[in-house]
Design a protein around this motif. Structure first.
Motif, PDB file in Angstrom:
ATOM      1  N   ILE A  40       0.845  -1.200   0.000  1.00 37.73           N
ATOM      2  CA  ILE A  40       0.000   0.000   0.000  1.00 37.73           C
ATOM      3  C   ILE A  40       0.877   1.246   0.000  1.00 37.73           C
ATOM      4  O   ILE A  40       0.762   2.109  -0.882  1.00 37.73           O
ATOM      5  CB  ILE A  40      -0.931   0.017   1.228  1.00 37.73           C
ATOM      6  N   TYR A  41       1.728   1.368   1.007  1.00 38.39           N
ATOM      7  CA  TYR A  41       2.652   2.488   1.144  1.00 38.39           C
ATOM      8  C   TYR A  41       3.908   1.976   1.834  1.00 38.39           C
ATOM      9  O   TYR A  41       3.870   1.001   2.572  1.00 38.39           O
ATOM     10  CB  TYR A  41       2.060   3.592   2.038  1.00 38.39           C
ATOM     11  N   PHE A  42       5.007   2.687   1.627  1.00 36.73           N
ATOM     12  CA  PHE A  42       6.154   2.467   2.476  1.00 36.73           C
ATOM     13  C   PHE A  42       6.849   3.787   2.789  1.00 36.73           C
ATOM     14  O   PHE A  42       6.581   4.814   2.146  1.00 36.73           O
ATOM     15  CB  PHE A  42       7.101   1.424   1.886  1.00 36.73           C
ATOM     16  N   SER A  43       7.687   3.739   3.790  1.00 38.23           N
ATOM     17  CA  SER A  43       8.376   4.937   4.263  1.00 38.23           C
ATOM     18  C   SER A  43       9.837   4.595   4.480  1.00 38.23           C
ATOM     19  O   SER A  43      10.159   3.565   5.073  1.00 38.23           O
ATOM     20  CB  SER A  43       7.756   5.416   5.572  1.00 38.23           C
ATOM     21  N   TYR A  44      10.714   5.462   4.010  1.00 32.15           N
ATOM     22  CA  TYR A  44      12.143   5.211   4.179  1.00 32.15           C
ATOM     23  C   TYR A  44      12.800   6.188   5.158  1.00 32.15           C
ATOM     24  O   TYR A  44      14.012   6.188   5.341  1.00 32.15           O
ATOM     25  CB  TYR A  44      12.868   5.237   2.829  1.00 32.15           C
ATOM     26  N   ASP A  45      11.974   7.020   5.764  1.00 31.79           N
ATOM     27  CA  ASP A  45      12.502   7.941   6.769  1.00 31.79           C
ATOM     28  C   ASP A  45      11.322   8.643   7.426  1.00 31.79           C
ATOM     29  O   ASP A  45      10.208   8.650   6.884  1.00 31.79           O
ATOM     30  CB  ASP A  45      13.451   8.951   6.126  1.00 31.79           C
TER      31      ASP A  45
ATOM     32  N   GLU B 106      -4.762   3.855  -3.226  1.00 35.69           N
ATOM     33  CA  GLU B 106      -6.040   4.558  -3.272  1.00 35.69           C
ATOM     34  C   GLU B 106      -6.887   4.226  -2.043  1.00 35.69           C
ATOM     35  O   GLU B 106      -7.086   3.054  -1.708  1.00 35.69           O
ATOM     36  CB  GLU B 106      -6.803   4.183  -4.552  1.00 35.69           C
ATOM     37  N   GLY B 107      -7.397   5.256  -1.403  1.00 33.95           N
ATOM     38  CA  GLY B 107      -8.248   5.082  -0.231  1.00 33.95           C
ATOM     39  C   GLY B 107      -7.477   5.020   1.075  1.00 33.95           C
ATOM     40  O   GLY B 107      -8.090   4.896   2.154  1.00 33.95           O
ATOM     41  N   TYR B 108      -6.150   5.142   1.001  1.00 35.06           N
ATOM     42  CA  TYR B 108      -5.308   5.055   2.189  1.00 35.06           C
ATOM     43  C   TYR B 108      -4.368   6.253   2.257  1.00 35.06           C
ATOM     44  O   TYR B 108      -4.023   6.844   1.229  1.00 35.06           O
ATOM     45  CB  TYR B 108      -4.460   3.781   2.162  1.00 35.06           C
ATOM     46  N   SER B 109      -3.950   6.574   3.469  1.00 34.13           N
ATOM     47  CA  SER B 109      -2.851   7.504   3.664  1.00 34.13           C
ATOM     48  C   SER B 109      -2.006   6.961   4.818  1.00 34.13           C
ATOM     49  O   SER B 109      -2.415   6.018   5.496  1.00 34.13           O
ATOM     50  CB  SER B 109      -3.339   8.924   3.969  1.00 34.13           C
ATOM     51  N   VAL B 110      -0.834   7.547   5.001  1.00 36.08           N
ATOM     52  CA  VAL B 110       0.065   7.073   6.049  1.00 36.08           C
ATOM     53  C   VAL B 110       0.677   8.268   6.776  1.00 36.08           C
ATOM     54  O   VAL B 110       0.663   9.390   6.281  1.00 36.08           O
ATOM     55  CB  VAL B 110       1.197   6.177   5.497  1.00 36.08           C
ATOM     56  N   SER B 111       1.205   7.955   7.937  1.00 35.81           N
ATOM     57  CA  SER B 111       1.874   8.976   8.728  1.00 35.81           C
ATOM     58  C   SER B 111       3.071   8.350   9.430  1.00 35.81           C
ATOM     59  O   SER B 111       2.959   7.271  10.019  1.00 35.81           O
ATOM     60  CB  SER B 111       0.920   9.553   9.766  1.00 35.81           C
ATOM     61  N   ARG B 112       4.207   9.059   9.368  1.00 39.66           N
ATOM     62  CA  ARG B 112       5.377   8.595  10.108  1.00 39.66           C
ATOM     63  C   ARG B 112       6.032   9.809  10.763  1.00 39.66           C
ATOM     64  O   ARG B 112       6.859  10.488  10.168  1.00 39.66           O
ATOM     65  CB  ARG B 112       6.367   7.872   9.198  1.00 39.66           C
TER      66      ARG B 112
ATOM     67  N   ILE C 237      -3.858   5.011   7.589  1.00 41.17           N
ATOM     68  CA  ILE C 237      -5.113   5.707   7.856  1.00 41.17           C
ATOM     69  C   ILE C 237      -6.099   5.443   6.719  1.00 41.17           C
ATOM     70  O   ILE C 237      -5.752   5.603   5.540  1.00 41.17           O
ATOM     71  CB  ILE C 237      -4.862   7.223   7.975  1.00 41.17           C
ATOM     72  N   LEU C 238      -7.288   5.029   7.101  1.00 45.34           N
ATOM     73  CA  LEU C 238      -8.386   4.918   6.157  1.00 45.34           C
ATOM     74  C   LEU C 238      -9.299   6.096   6.436  1.00 45.34           C
ATOM     75  O   LEU C 238      -9.965   6.146   7.471  1.00 45.34           O
ATOM     76  CB  LEU C 238      -9.142   3.605   6.342  1.00 45.34           C
TER      77      LEU C 238
ATOM     78  N   SER D  21     -12.045   7.238   5.133  1.00 44.97           N
ATOM     79  CA  SER D  21     -13.471   6.926   5.169  1.00 44.97           C
ATOM     80  C   SER D  21     -13.604   5.457   4.780  1.00 44.97           C
ATOM     81  O   SER D  21     -13.618   5.123   3.595  1.00 44.97           O
ATOM     82  CB  SER D  21     -14.232   7.824   4.208  1.00 44.97           C
ATOM     83  N   ALA D  22     -13.657   4.604   5.780  1.00 45.25           N
ATOM     84  CA  ALA D  22     -13.603   3.170   5.522  1.00 45.25           C
ATOM     85  C   ALA D  22     -14.758   2.702   4.643  1.00 45.25           C
ATOM     86  O   ALA D  22     -15.893   3.164   4.776  1.00 45.25           O
ATOM     87  CB  ALA D  22     -13.604   2.406   6.842  1.00 45.25           C
ATOM     88  N   SER D  23     -14.432   1.760   3.768  1.00 48.00           N
ATOM     89  CA  SER D  23     -15.456   1.160   2.927  1.00 48.00           C
ATOM     90  C   SER D  23     -15.383  -0.355   3.059  1.00 48.00           C
ATOM     91  O   SER D  23     -14.351  -0.912   3.478  1.00 48.00           O
ATOM     92  CB  SER D  23     -15.272   1.577   1.468  1.00 48.00           C
ATOM     93  N   THR D  24     -16.459  -1.021   2.675  1.00 48.64           N
ATOM     94  CA  THR D  24     -16.506  -2.481   2.857  1.00 48.64           C
ATOM     95  C   THR D  24     -15.423  -3.194   2.057  1.00 48.64           C
ATOM     96  O   THR D  24     -14.946  -4.266   2.462  1.00 48.64           O
ATOM     97  CB  THR D  24     -17.888  -3.035   2.473  1.00 48.64           C
ATOM     98  N   ASN D  25     -15.015  -2.598   0.933  1.00 51.09           N
ATOM     99  CA  ASN D  25     -13.969  -3.266   0.145  1.00 51.09           C
ATOM    100  C   ASN D  25     -12.580  -3.106   0.744  1.00 51.09           C
ATOM    101  O   ASN D  25     -11.580  -3.585   0.187  1.00 51.09           O
ATOM    102  CB  ASN D  25     -13.983  -2.819  -1.321  1.00 51.09           C
ATOM    103  N   GLN D  26     -12.491  -2.450   1.894  1.00 50.58           N
ATOM    104  CA  GLN D  26     -11.234  -2.374   2.627  1.00 50.58           C
ATOM    105  C   GLN D  26     -11.176  -3.407   3.757  1.00 50.58           C
ATOM    106  O   GLN D  26     -10.214  -3.427   4.532  1.00 50.58           O
ATOM    107  CB  GLN D  26     -11.009  -0.963   3.161  1.00 50.58           C
ATOM    108  N   THR D  27     -12.191  -4.242   3.840  1.00 50.18           N
ATOM    109  CA  THR D  27     -12.136  -5.383   4.748  1.00 50.18           C
ATOM    110  C   THR D  27     -11.015  -6.301   4.290  1.00 50.18           C
ATOM    111  O   THR D  27     -11.004  -6.761   3.139  1.00 50.18           O
ATOM    112  CB  THR D  27     -13.476  -6.144   4.742  1.00 50.18           C
ATOM    113  N   SER D  28     -10.053  -6.544   5.183  1.00 55.22           N
ATOM    114  CA  SER D  28      -8.865  -7.279   4.762  1.00 55.22           C
ATOM    115  C   SER D  28      -7.966  -7.521   5.964  1.00 55.22           C
ATOM    116  O   SER D  28      -8.222  -7.037   7.074  1.00 55.22           O
ATOM    117  CB  SER D  28      -8.099  -6.479   3.698  1.00 55.22           C
TER     118      SER D  28
END
Lengths: 114, 114
Positions: free
Chosen positions: B46-51, B62-68, B77-78, B80-87
């Motif tokens: 989905i995402y990765f962070s190197y620092d 799509e539909g996700y964000s991240v924070s570090r 971070i979701l 606005s969660a949707s059913t297709n993010q069940t996982s």
């Protein structure tokens, strides 16, 4: 396109039998290759990896894998399966010199009968 | 031993809720990752962070964000969660000292969106 194929979705073996899980990849150049195992309710644990050199690599828990460049394969083997080996196994590939961008196969679920 | 922990093993949320998944590693690793695992699809990045404060999109952002904000913590971070993010969501980390450093995975968070 880069991809990893694990053709067997589900494999069942008897305890003590030998095991081979198949992994084929499509990649522009010789990639780094990995096998991970996921026990029920757990995260992924690295079993073994191939970067270069000897094409037969040894891993943890008695597993080994052989890299065959001509067949674009990296099959996982174990001579005698234990009931505790029941888990899901994932093959993964990544570009050389960058293990951030791994591509995972869809996994093979191993069931072990006593 | 490397330890990657995820704040929840199971989470149930409603459609439209804002959802935070937290991941913490205790080995001072530079790189951290969020994957999504679905049956028949394997793991997808989905995402990765190197620092700290740095992030890069993976294959399905799509539909996700991240924070570090801190080196040891990486949040998914979701908005606005949707059913297709069940996982199942898996966090991983790896050091960035050598190109052959491998990823270490947390136990996963199984998210259900109703």
């Amino acid at each position: 396109a880069q991809s990893v194929t694990q053709p067997d979705i589900h494999i069942t073996v008897s305890e003590g039998a030998s095991l081979e899980l198949r992994c084929n990849y499509s990649y522009g150049a010789t990639p780094y290759l990995f096998w991970y195992v996921q026990s029920p309710g757990q995260g992924l644990q690295l079993l073994l990896k191939y970067f270069s050199g000897d094409t037969l690599v040894q891993g943890i828990k008695g597993f080994e894998a052989e890299f065959k460049r001509s067949q674009s394969s990296f099959n996982l083997r174990k001579p005698s399966v234990h009931w505790s080996d029941a888990a899901e196994y994932f093959c993964a590939v990544g570009p050389r010199y960058n293990t951030d961008k791994l591509i995972f196969g869809t996994g093979t679920r191993l069931q072990v009968f006593p | 031993d490397v330890k990657v922990t995820q704040s929840s093993r199971y989470l149930v949320k409603r459609t439209g809720e804002k959802v935070f998944l937290e991941c913490v590693q205790d080995m001072d690793h530079e790189n951290m990752f969020w994957y999504r695992q679905d049956p028949g699809l394997g793991l997808r990045l989905i995402y990765f962070s190197y620092d700290v404060k740095m992030k890069e999109k993976g294959d399905i952002p799509e539909g996700y964000s991240v924070s570090r904000e801190k080196k040891e913590r990486f949040s998914l971070i979701l908005e606005s969660a949707s059913t297709n993010q069940t996982s199942m969501y898996l966090c991983a980390s790896r050091p960035n000292l050598h190109s052959t450093d491998t990823q270490y995975f947390g136990p996963g968070t199984r998210l259900t969106v109703l």
